[in-house]
Design a protein around this motif. Structure first.
Motif, PDB file in Angstrom:
ATOM      1  N   MET A   1       0.843  -1.190   0.000  1.00  5.16           N
ATOM      2  CA  MET A   1       0.000   0.000   0.000  1.00  5.16           C
ATOM      3  C   MET A   1       0.882   1.246   0.000  1.00  5.16           C
ATOM      4  SD  MET A   1      -3.150  -1.004   2.585  1.00  5.16           S
ATOM      5  CE  MET A   1      -2.131  -1.420   3.999  1.00  5.16           C
ATOM      6  N   SER A   2       0.466   2.267  -0.722  1.00  6.46           N
ATOM      7  CA  SER A   2       1.209   3.519  -0.751  1.00  6.46           C
ATOM      8  C   SER A   2       0.272   4.678  -0.449  1.00  6.46           C
ATOM      9  CB  SER A   2       1.881   3.724  -2.109  1.00  6.46           C
ATOM     10  OG  SER A   2       0.916   3.845  -3.136  1.00  6.46           O
ATOM     11  N   ASP A 208     -11.351  -8.898  -1.094  1.00  6.15           N
ATOM     12  CA  ASP A 208     -11.051  -8.083  -2.278  1.00  6.15           C
ATOM     13  C   ASP A 208     -12.198  -7.163  -2.672  1.00  6.15           C
ATOM     14  OD1 ASP A 208     -12.837  -9.895  -3.357  1.00  6.15           O
ATOM     15  OD2 ASP A 208     -11.425 -10.744  -4.802  1.00  6.15           O
ATOM     16  N   ALA A 248      -4.613  -4.932   5.097  1.00  5.21           N
ATOM     17  CA  ALA A 248      -3.561  -5.582   4.306  1.00  5.21           C
ATOM     18  C   ALA A 248      -3.764  -7.093   4.265  1.00  5.21           C
ATOM     19  CB  ALA A 248      -2.193  -5.242   4.887  1.00  5.21           C
ATOM     20  N   GLU A 249      -4.110  -7.685   5.400  1.00  6.95           N
ATOM     21  CA  GLU A 249      -4.313  -9.136   5.442  1.00  6.95           C
ATOM     22  C   GLU A 249      -5.526  -9.567   4.639  1.00  6.95           C
ATOM     23  OE1 GLU A 249      -4.429  -9.900   9.615  1.00  6.95           O
ATOM     24  OE2 GLU A 249      -2.250  -9.602   9.865  1.00  6.95           O
ATOM     25  N   GLY A 251      -6.080  -8.510   1.792  1.00  3.17           N
ATOM     26  CA  GLY A 251      -5.625  -8.549   0.409  1.00  3.17           C
ATOM     27  C   GLY A 251      -5.588  -7.208  -0.283  1.00  3.17           C
ATOM     28  N   TYR A 252      -5.881  -6.129   0.438  1.00  4.99           N
ATOM     29  CA  TYR A 252      -5.891  -4.813  -0.198  1.00  4.99           C
ATOM     30  C   TYR A 252      -4.471  -4.359  -0.479  1.00  4.99           C
ATOM     31  CZ  TYR A 252      -6.892   0.122  -1.048  1.00  4.99           C
ATOM     32  OH  TYR A 252      -6.978   1.371  -1.616  1.00  4.99           O
ATOM     33  N   THR A 253      -4.207  -3.972  -1.720  1.00  3.23           N
ATOM     34  CA  THR A 253      -2.886  -3.485  -2.115  1.00  3.23           C
ATOM     35  C   THR A 253      -2.967  -2.115  -2.768  1.00  3.23           C
ATOM     36  OG1 THR A 253      -3.052  -4.652  -4.238  1.00  3.23           O
ATOM     37  CG2 THR A 253      -1.964  -5.825  -2.429  1.00  3.23           C
ATOM     38  N   ASP A 255      -4.042   2.185  -2.809  1.00  2.00           N
ATOM     39  CA  ASP A 255      -3.506   3.357  -2.140  1.00  2.00           C
ATOM     40  C   ASP A 255      -4.266   3.648  -0.849  1.00  2.00           C
ATOM     41  OD1 ASP A 255      -1.539   4.181  -4.197  1.00  2.00           O
ATOM     42  OD2 ASP A 255      -3.340   4.384  -5.438  1.00  2.00           O
ATOM     43  N   THR A 286       0.974   3.071   9.901  1.00  2.62           N
ATOM     44  CA  THR A 286       1.605   1.790   9.542  1.00  2.62           C
ATOM     45  C   THR A 286       2.634   1.350  10.581  1.00  2.62           C
ATOM     46  OG1 THR A 286       3.293   2.896   8.197  1.00  2.62           O
ATOM     47  CG2 THR A 286       1.246   2.238   7.092  1.00  2.62           C
TER      48      THR A 286
END
Length: 289
Positions: A1-2, A208, A248-249, A251-253, A255, A286
């Motif tokens: 993630m950014s 997702d 994150a766990e 599955g989100y990648t 922004d 984070t």
């Protein structure tokens, strides 16, 4: 993630100024608002963002689908107008290449955001939610044909009367699951959902379907205008790391947008706001134990 700058955080910046600010601060994505995009011009905004090499993490906002819950011809006209406006929003999101169109679904029919109760309005919250489901039945296929994902955003219950009759991630997910995942997802916005005892379970359930992760803090006490009760991460009561880990766990990648409505932050130097935002993302959102 950014990290992504939601344009509302630096409200004083126009689209060109916000794009330039993202580049100065090394951000790769921006969340845009329809009003500012319209002011600069849709085609010009899309070209500006593309030429800058930025992703559009979201377009805010579609929704306000519940006016159709009013009786008779007034309700039918309101529902048709809401559908038309949301189709325009979908088309705008498609041209911008936005990862999703955020949907603030609307409150009780007849109640206007931030205004006193009118003489006539509906108290039928269940009926308002059915109105949202009916509208999604029309809008989801329309969005899917244009490659746009609708992202249902549950709002804190304090906004149920005038902005969103969806108050929990579970409610939003129940509606989303009736449609293909490419058409309808959900937003996890920390300000709105941090309090929910079922939050981590619902994030895992969403998987997702998470279309956007937005962060800011929940200030206490809230200001008189509760819309402006969002704070910089670390200035309020939210514990961010467990929520961020759960997203994150799941599955989100995508922004992570910082979206803040706050009079003091809006009055501050936008470059200083973005610098603080970057620092707090690393040290608060984070952070690892």
């Amino acid at each position: 993630m950014s990290l992504s700058l939601n344009q509302r955080t630096t409200q004083r910046w126009s689209v060109p100024e916000a794009v330039a600010g993202c580049l100065r601060h090394g951000l790769e994505a921006i969340g845009l608002w329809r009003e500012e995009v319209a002011e600069h011009g849709l085609a010009r905004s899309a070209k500006l963002v593309r030429d800058a090499g930025l992703r559009v993490s979201s377009l805010c906002r579609g929704g306000f689908l519940t006016a159709g819950g009013l009786p008779g011809e007034e309700g039918r006209r309101a529902f048709a107008a809401a559908l038309d406006d949301n189709k325009r929003a979908v088309d705008e999101a498609a041209e911008l290449g936005a990862a999703c169109l955020v949907m603030v679904v609307g409150g009780l029919p007849g109640v206007k955001p931030g205004e006193p109760l009118p003489g006539a309005f509906s108290r039928d919250v269940a009926g308002a939610r059915r109105q949202v489901a009916d509208a999604l039945g029309v809008l989801a296929p329309y969005a899917g044909e244009r490659g746009v994902k609708l992202a249902l955003e549950p709002l804190h219950p304090i906004y149920c009367p005038d902005r969103a009759v969806l108050s929990t991630l579970g409610q939003a997910l129940d509606l989303a699951l009736a449609h293909p995942r490419a058409q309808v997802g959900v937003v996890v916005d920390t300000f709105h959902v941090w309090w929910d005892p079922a939050l981590l379970e619902q994030i895992a359930r969403a998987g997702d379907r998470i279309a956007s992760y937005q962060v800011c803090d929940y200030l206490h006490p809230l200001p008189a205008d509760v819309l402006l009760g969002r704070g910089m991460m670390g200035d309020g009561v939210i514990g961010f790391p467990p929520i961020t880990r759960a997203v994150a766990e799941a599955g989100y990648t995508g922004d992570v947008e910082v979206e803040i409505f706050n009079a003091d932050i809006w009055a501050a130097d936008p470059d200083e706001v973005v610098a603080t935002m970057k620092d707090r993302y690393a040290t608060v959102v984070t952070a690892t134990p």
